[in-house]
Every structure is written in structure tokens, then in C-alpha cells.
Design an enzyme around this catalytic site. Structure first.
Site, mmCIF file in Angstrom:
data_model
loop_
_atom_site.group_PDB
_atom_site.id
_atom_site.type_symbol
_atom_site.label_atom_id
_atom_site.label_comp_id
_atom_site.label_asym_id
_atom_site.label_seq_id
_atom_site.Cartn_x
_atom_site.Cartn_y
_atom_site.Cartn_z
ATOM 1 N N GLU A 169 8.938 -3.942 13.086
ATOM 2 C CA GLU A 169 8.795 -2.842 12.125
ATOM 3 C C GLU A 169 7.489 -2.135 12.488
ATOM 4 O O GLU A 169 6.400 -2.679 12.290
ATOM 5 C CB GLU A 169 8.718 -3.406 10.695
ATOM 6 C CG GLU A 169 8.546 -2.307 9.661
ATOM 7 C CD GLU A 169 8.345 -2.830 8.236
ATOM 8 O OE1 GLU A 169 7.728 -3.891 8.066
ATOM 9 O OE2 GLU A 169 8.805 -2.142 7.311
ATOM 10 N N LYS A 197 -1.289 -7.117 -9.293
ATOM 11 C CA LYS A 197 -2.239 -7.257 -8.173
ATOM 12 C C LYS A 197 -1.803 -6.226 -7.129
ATOM 13 O O LYS A 197 -0.943 -6.490 -6.296
ATOM 14 C CB LYS A 197 -2.176 -8.681 -7.607
ATOM 15 C CG LYS A 197 -3.430 -9.165 -6.891
ATOM 16 C CD LYS A 197 -3.926 -8.273 -5.758
ATOM 17 C CE LYS A 197 -3.169 -8.437 -4.473
ATOM 18 N NZ LYS A 197 -3.575 -7.447 -3.426
ATOM 19 N N CYS A 208 9.433 1.807 3.405
ATOM 20 C CA CYS A 208 10.360 0.716 3.736
ATOM 21 C C CYS A 208 11.771 1.265 3.898
ATOM 22 O O CYS A 208 12.644 0.574 4.404
ATOM 23 C CB CYS A 208 10.332 -0.350 2.662
ATOM 24 S SG CYS A 208 10.898 0.271 1.097
ATOM 25 N N SER A 253 5.300 -6.943 3.278
ATOM 26 C CA SER A 253 5.850 -7.272 4.594
ATOM 27 C C SER A 253 6.623 -8.593 4.543
ATOM 28 O O SER A 253 6.406 -9.424 3.653
ATOM 29 C CB SER A 253 4.707 -7.379 5.598
ATOM 30 O OG SER A 253 3.806 -8.388 5.190
ATOM 31 N N PHE A 286 0.806 -1.223 0.000
ATOM 32 C CA PHE A 286 0.000 0.000 0.000
ATOM 33 C C PHE A 286 0.835 1.267 0.000
ATOM 34 O O PHE A 286 0.345 2.337 -0.350
ATOM 35 C CB PHE A 286 -0.950 0.009 1.211
ATOM 36 C CG PHE A 286 -0.277 0.425 2.512
ATOM 37 C CD1 PHE A 286 -0.127 1.777 2.821
ATOM 38 C CD2 PHE A 286 0.211 -0.516 3.407
ATOM 39 C CE1 PHE A 286 0.502 2.172 4.000
ATOM 40 C CE2 PHE A 286 0.834 -0.125 4.585
ATOM 41 C CZ PHE A 286 0.984 1.222 4.877
ATOM 42 N N GLU A 289 -4.928 -3.719 -1.935
ATOM 43 C CA GLU A 289 -6.375 -3.468 -1.902
ATOM 44 C C GLU A 289 -6.702 -2.207 -1.103
ATOM 45 O O GLU A 289 -7.834 -1.740 -1.128
ATOM 46 C CB GLU A 289 -7.113 -4.687 -1.326
ATOM 47 C CG GLU A 289 -6.810 -5.022 0.134
ATOM 48 C CD GLU A 289 -5.530 -5.850 0.341
ATOM 49 O OE1 GLU A 289 -4.578 -5.703 -0.449
ATOM 50 O OE2 GLU A 289 -5.485 -6.619 1.325
HETATM 51 P P1 NAD Z 1 1.500 -6.609 2.983
HETATM 52 O O1 NAD Z 1 2.539 -7.669 3.031
HETATM 53 O O2 NAD Z 1 0.404 -6.653 3.975
HETATM 54 O O3 NAD Z 1 0.781 -6.604 1.539
HETATM 55 C C1 NAD Z 1 1.522 -6.632 0.350
HETATM 56 C C2 NAD Z 1 0.719 -7.354 -0.709
HETATM 57 O O4 NAD Z 1 0.492 -8.695 -0.272
HETATM 58 C C3 NAD Z 1 -0.641 -6.731 -0.966
HETATM 59 O O5 NAD Z 1 -0.891 -6.721 -2.354
HETATM 60 C C4 NAD Z 1 -1.602 -7.640 -0.219
HETATM 61 O O6 NAD Z 1 -2.862 -7.721 -0.823
HETATM 62 C C5 NAD Z 1 -0.897 -8.990 -0.263
HETATM 63 N N1 NAD Z 1 -1.194 -9.805 0.929
HETATM 64 C C6 NAD Z 1 -1.443 -9.358 2.184
HETATM 65 N N2 NAD Z 1 -1.665 -10.401 3.000
HETATM 66 C C7 NAD Z 1 -1.553 -11.528 2.261
HETATM 67 C C8 NAD Z 1 -1.674 -12.923 2.549
HETATM 68 N N3 NAD Z 1 -1.944 -13.364 3.776
HETATM 69 N N4 NAD Z 1 -1.479 -13.793 1.546
HETATM 70 C C9 NAD Z 1 -1.196 -13.368 0.308
HETATM 71 N N5 NAD Z 1 -1.086 -12.071 -0.021
HETATM 72 C C10 NAD Z 1 -1.246 -11.146 0.934
HETATM 73 O O7 NAD Z 1 2.277 -5.219 3.029
HETATM 74 P P2 NAD Z 1 1.647 -3.745 3.148
HETATM 75 O O8 NAD Z 1 1.134 -3.558 4.521
HETATM 76 O O9 NAD Z 1 0.786 -3.466 2.000
HETATM 77 O O10 NAD Z 1 2.970 -2.865 2.937
HETATM 78 C C11 NAD Z 1 3.835 -2.524 3.981
HETATM 79 C C12 NAD Z 1 5.018 -3.479 4.052
HETATM 80 O O11 NAD Z 1 5.707 -3.487 2.815
HETATM 81 C C13 NAD Z 1 6.049 -3.057 5.087
HETATM 82 O O12 NAD Z 1 6.497 -4.209 5.754
HETATM 83 C C14 NAD Z 1 7.158 -2.436 4.259
HETATM 84 O O13 NAD Z 1 8.441 -2.457 4.852
HETATM 85 C C15 NAD Z 1 7.104 -3.298 3.061
HETATM 86 N N6 NAD Z 1 7.729 -2.650 1.925
HETATM 87 C C16 NAD Z 1 8.960 -3.091 1.539
HETATM 88 C C17 NAD Z 1 9.614 -2.478 0.495
HETATM 89 C C18 NAD Z 1 10.966 -2.954 0.057
HETATM 90 O O14 NAD Z 1 11.404 -2.495 -0.972
HETATM 91 N N7 NAD Z 1 11.619 -3.838 0.772
HETATM 92 C C19 NAD Z 1 9.005 -1.407 -0.183
HETATM 93 C C20 NAD Z 1 7.735 -0.989 0.216
HETATM 94 C C21 NAD Z 1 7.109 -1.632 1.281
#
Ligand code: NAD
Length: 509
Positions: free
Chosen positions: A394, A187, A295, A240, A163, A190
Site C-alpha cells: 500500500e 485517541k 483507504c 494500517s 491521520f 498524533e
Molecule cells: P497507523 O496504523 O500508523 O496509525 C493509526 C493509529 O494507530 C494512530 O492513532 C497511531 O497513533 C496508532 N499507532 C501507530 N503505530 C502504533 C503502534 N506501533 N502501536 C500502537 N498504536 C499505533 O495508520 P496511519 O498512517 O495513521 O493511517 C494510514 C493507514 O490507515 C493506511 O494503511 C490506510 O489504508 C488506513 N486506513 C484504513 C481505513 C479503512 O477504513 N480501512 C480508513 C482510513 C485509513
């Protein structure tokens, strides 16, 4: 203390509906499942996003598969021309894209514009795709034999994105993927899905053929359908750490190429000889920018020796000047958090840190603006120790922790013992120490007197340890490698002297 608000929810029929984009058209989802999309500054649900079924994911993959046959034959010069048009169209609409980001993510408009600008840099890099795809050639590897390498697209590839950068992170993926000749299924998160559909329309306007870029919205059902789909060759994920690990393990088990970038806990080491004013400015912008939902945010300062008192004082003096509010207002510097649940979770870390013995120098719960928005003010926690939850987790919010250590060696040990290894920074005037830090620190991206060392588009972005699963970083040269596979051709041609046609060579038969 300001009471944390519960958002009013509009009636379902008033909500905007956000649907999939497949084969160049909006396709309404038929699952009957959807997710709420909020305007976090207002604390108001503004839309409902369709959640895809496995069949809808399959439809997007089929559209991408059908488009691949033609897209991969588009010449490099024509693909380059399309990329220049993509660049122009997105540039022309950069403020419109940014407004979608502010409306659904909450980040202030200047931050949102910065996000689009950084994404555009990746597109600009991809405008050089003929240069980037050049292979190698060895003439006369053996007598009469030449050997050369070419890189070819994989086919249909997918991106699953978080997000916090709803425009830029998808651009990290789709731009190099398309430039290399692949077709794409995105994808997005959401939580803030609108920017992806808007970009899909802009890509169509720029001349990207239908089916080359598709968007399916959804949750775990959509993600699992992507990971298990036999016609998807590669998956890029950013999000994450637990989900990154899951995506990597599931996707690779299904035989796909996967790059999965995870969470972070970025430490900024401040040595006693550092320019403290410079370090304090850097810590404030890197910790609280985008409400800490980056991040590459600095969430933890490691202050060495007597740098600590001076730095905490300098950061504290800056905090009252950070105006928190609706990101569309021009003088606001920090917006809300993305959802109420996330805001409450971040707020709980402040209380937890106090209970576990940290000094709460500034408590963002006390300075959150009034209203229904998902706001928190900025928080500063001093004397945070590695055993505390605020150190270990985090937090992903506007909370900066300060850990005090005696020596440079103690600071490096802390950074290296941390399970995350996305980015880190050091502030010092000593070039020798900075060089030693760059040599021994275990993180993928290092800043020297630079707080958020996000690499420019012609390098690649990625962390170490639990911040990256897989071995390929995103965008830049590694992105080009990820979205192509190598082929080596060994060729021999009959000796012209043996030709039946007299070409002027001395005939051998
Ligand atoms: P998230 O992991 O909750 O979601 C990321 C994606 O995974 C979304 O599209 C979501 O729909 C999907 N998802 C969520 N839960 C899922 C599940 N149980 N099974 C399958 N798919 C699932 O992450 P977020 O909250 O959207 O974003 C924040 C996180 O992203 C933080 O941890 C941040 O550090 C990380 N991030 C990392 C970088 C990097 O380059 N390393 C860059 C941006 C964000």
C-alpha cells in the site's frame, strides 16, 4: 528532478501545545513526551502534541465511566435533541473544522469540507437513534408469556484513529457510540490532532455533558493503555494493517469487543467496453484526490485487453491539469503528503518501480512544487506486475499503477489474490459482467462505474481479508450493533383473574 526538501523546525517555545481533553476541560499532559505536528504545505512544525501516560489514559476512562451512569439514562428523545444540536453546531463550524484538517493533514480545503460533510452524514443518521434502537416483541410466545429484545450501551468505549481522515473517521465511531448511550475516549492520530480537540469543544457547546467525550493524545503507550484498560468495553480502530492486527489481537485477548479496519490496495478493473473517458476521470480523482492518502483510493488499475493503451493515454492527458500546492489556495487540487518521511517513502516507490521494470509514464518527483512543503507531483506507472513492490505494498500516495491483463477472468483473479479486500471497482457497459463481478469479487465495498464506493451513512463501511479484523463494519446498522449488546426478556404476569382486587375479570379464586 526537484530536490526533496528538509523542513525548517521552529524553536520549541514558539510552538502551539496541543493537550488532552478530559471531563470537559483541557488537561495538560505530564509525561514530558510529545510529538511534532507539521503544516505539510509549509514543511514547518507548528505544534507539539502531548503524549499521554497510562495514568492520563486512566483519568480519561474514569471521566467517561463517571459520566456513563447519567448519560445512559438520558431519554431517547433528549439524546435525539442533543444530536440535532450537534449536527447544527458542527455544520455551522464546518469550515473551521476543515481548516484544521488542511493545516495539519495538507488536503485541499474542498476535500477537507467533503470529509466534514461525509462525517456529518453519520451524525444525521444517528439523529434517528430512537428508530435504530427499537427492539423486537413476540406476544404470547407461550401461554401468558411475552418475549422481547432490547439493546443497551456497553459503557466506556474507545476509538483509535488514523491521520488521513482526522475528523470523519472519529465521527464514524463517536457518533453511533454516544447515540447508543456509551461514553467515549478518542485517541486520534498524533500527526493531525487539533480537529479532535476542536470537535470536543463543539460537542460541549452542543450540550454533550462533560466526560461523555474525551480525547487523549499519544502514541503506542496511549494505545496500549487503552487496549489493556479493564474499564473499556470496546475498541474501534482504523489504520494500517499491521497495527489493526495488533489492536485486534491485543484488545480481544483482554476481553474487549474490537473492530479493527486496516490498509488497502484498491483495484479498479477497466474492461474494453468501458466508457474510457469516464474511467479516466474516475481513476484520476480516485488515485490523486487527497494525494492518494485515502483507504478508498484507487491505487491500481487493471486494464483488460485493448482498454490499456486508451486508458493510459486518457489518464496521461489529464495529469498536467492537476495543480499541486497549498490546499488553502482556491485553484489547487492536490496538497502535500502528511510528513516528509512519508513523502520520501512514496517517492522511493517510483524509483523502485522503474528499477523493477515498470514504465514511469509520469514521475511526480519531477513535478513537485518548489518550497519546503512535503510535496510530490502525480505519478503514473504502466506495466506494473504483481511481483513489484509498487504492486504489493500500500503506497498511500499519489501514485497510480496500471497492470495489463488479457481477460476479465485474469483481472478478477488479481483482485481476489490480493491480501487486501477493502474496496474495488469495475468499469464496463455490460450489466451482466458487472453483476458477475459483484458476485465473485472478494472485497467489502464494490463500485460499478463508481471509483470510490464509500457507503452512504445508512449502510456500513468495512473491507474483507487484511482490511478488517473482527466481524463488524463501522457506522450504519453494524455500528449500532457494535456499540450495543442485546438483552432478551421473557416475561409472564399473573393472570388478572387471580388478582385479589376485583378488576371485573371472572374470579378464579
Ligand atoms: P497507523 O496504523 O500508523 O496509525 C493509526 C493509529 O494507530 C494512530 O492513532 C497511531 O497513533 C496508532 N499507532 C501507530 N503505530 C502504533 C503502534 N506501533 N502501536 C500502537 N498504536 C499505533 O495508520 P496511519 O498512517 O495513521 O493511517 C494510514 C493507514 O490507515 C493506511 O494503511 C490506510 O489504508 C488506513 N486506513 C484504513 C481505513 C479503512 O477504513 N480501512 C480508513 C482510513 C485509513
Amino acid at each position: 528532478m526537484t530536490e526533496l526538501a528538509t523542513p525548517p523546525v521552529q524553536q520549541e517555545q514558539e510552538l502551539k501545545r496541543i493537550s488532552h481533553w478530559i471531563g470537559g476541560h483541557t488537561v495538560e499532559g505530564e509525561s514530558g513526551r510529545s510529538g511534532p505536528v507539521y503544516n505539510p504545505a509549509l514543511g514547518l512544525q507548528t505544534a507539539a502534541v502531548d503524549f499521554a501516560t497510562p495514568e492520563e489514559v486512566d483519568r480519561a476512562v474514569q471521566a467517561a465511566k463517571d459520566a456513563f451512569a447519567a448519560w445512559r439514562t438520558v431519554s431517547l428523545s433528549k439524546r435525539t435533541a442533543i444530536f440535532f444540536r450537534i449536527r447544527d453546531v458542527l455544520d455551522e463550524h464546518r469550515e473551521d473544522i476543515a481548516r484544521f484538517l488542511t493545516a495539519e493533514h495538507g488536503k485541499v480545503l474542498s476535500d477537507a469540507l467533503g470529509e466534514v460533510a461525509r462525517g456529518l452524514e453519520v451524525i444525521e443518521y444517528c439523529c434517528g437513534i430512537p428508530e435504530l434502537l427499537k427492539g423486537e416483541f413476540s406476544e404470547q410466545a407461550s401461554t401468558g408469556i411475552d418475549v422481547y429484545s432490547i439493546r443497551q450501551p456497553l459503557g466506556v468505549v474507545a476509538g483509535i484513529t488514523p491521520f488521513n481522515f482526522p475528523a470523519m473517521v472519529p465521527m464514524w465511531m463517536w457518533a453511533p457510540a454516544l447515540a447508543c448511550g456509551n461514553t467515549f475516549v478518542l485517541k486520534p492520530s498524533e500527526k493531525d490532532p487539533s480537529a479532535s480537540n476542536y470537535v470536543a469543544e463543539l460537542l460541549q457547546e452542543a450540550g454533550v455533558p462533560d466526560g461523555v467525550f474525551n480525547v487523549v493524545h499519544g502514541d503506542k503507550v496511549a494505545v496500549d493503555s487503552v487496549l489493556g484498560h479493564p474499564d473499556i468495553a470496546a475498541v474501534s480502530f482504523v489504520g494500517s494493517t499491521p497495527i489493526a492486527r495488533y489492536v485486534y489481537e491485543t484488545g480481544t485477548k483482554a476481553g474487549k469487543r474490537v473492530q479493527a479496519l486496516g490498509g488497502a490496495k484498491n483495484h479498479m478493473v477497466v474492461l474494453p467496453d468501458a466508457d474510457i473517458e469516464m474511467a479516466a476521470d474516475a481513476a484520476v480523482s480516485a488515485a490523486y484526490g487527497s494525494a492518494g492518502e485515502r483507504c478508498m483510493a484507487i491505487s491500481q488499475v487493471v486494464a483488460v485487453g485493448d482498454a490499456a493503451d486508451r486508458l493510459v493515454q486518457a489518464v496521461r492527458e489529464r495529469l498536467p491539469k492537476i495543480k499541486v500546492g497549498n490546499g488553502l489556495e482556491p485553484d489547487v487540487e492536490m496538497g502535500p503528503l502528511v510528513t516528509r518521511e512519508h513523502r520520501d517513502k512514496v517517492a522511493a516507490y517510483i524509483e523502485g518501480a522503474r528499477e523493477q521494470g515498470a514504465d514511469v509514464v509520469a514521475d511526480g518527483r519531477e513535478t513537485a512544487p518548489d518550497g519546503d512543503g512535503f510535496f510530490l507531483g502525480v505519478s503514473l506507472l504502466d506495466r506494473v506486475t504483481p511481483e513489484m513492490d509498487a504492486y504489493r505494498d500500500e503506497i498511500f500516495g499519489p501514485v497510480l499503477g496500471v497492470t495489463r491483463v488479457a481477460t476479465y477472468k485474469d483481472a478478477v483473479r488479481l483482485v481476489n489474490e490480493n491480501p487486501f479486500g477493502n474496496g474495488t471497482a469495475i468499469f464496463t457497459r455490460d450489466g451482466g459482467v458487472a453483476r458477475q463481478f459483484q458476485f465473485e469479487v472478494q472485497a467489502g465495498m464494490v463500485g460499478i462505474n463508481v471509483p470510490i464506493p464509500v457507503p452512504v451513512a445508512y449502510y456500513s463501511f468495512g473491507g474483507w481479508k487484511n482490511s478488517l479484523f473482527g466481524d463488524t463494519h463501522v457506522y450504519g446498522p453494524e455500528g449500532i450493533n457494535f456499540y450495543t449488546r442485546g438483552k432478551v426478556v421473557t416475561s409472564r404476569w399473573p393472570d388478572p383473574a387471580t388478582s385479589k382486587v376485583d378488576l371485573g375479570f371472572p374470579q378464579t379464586r
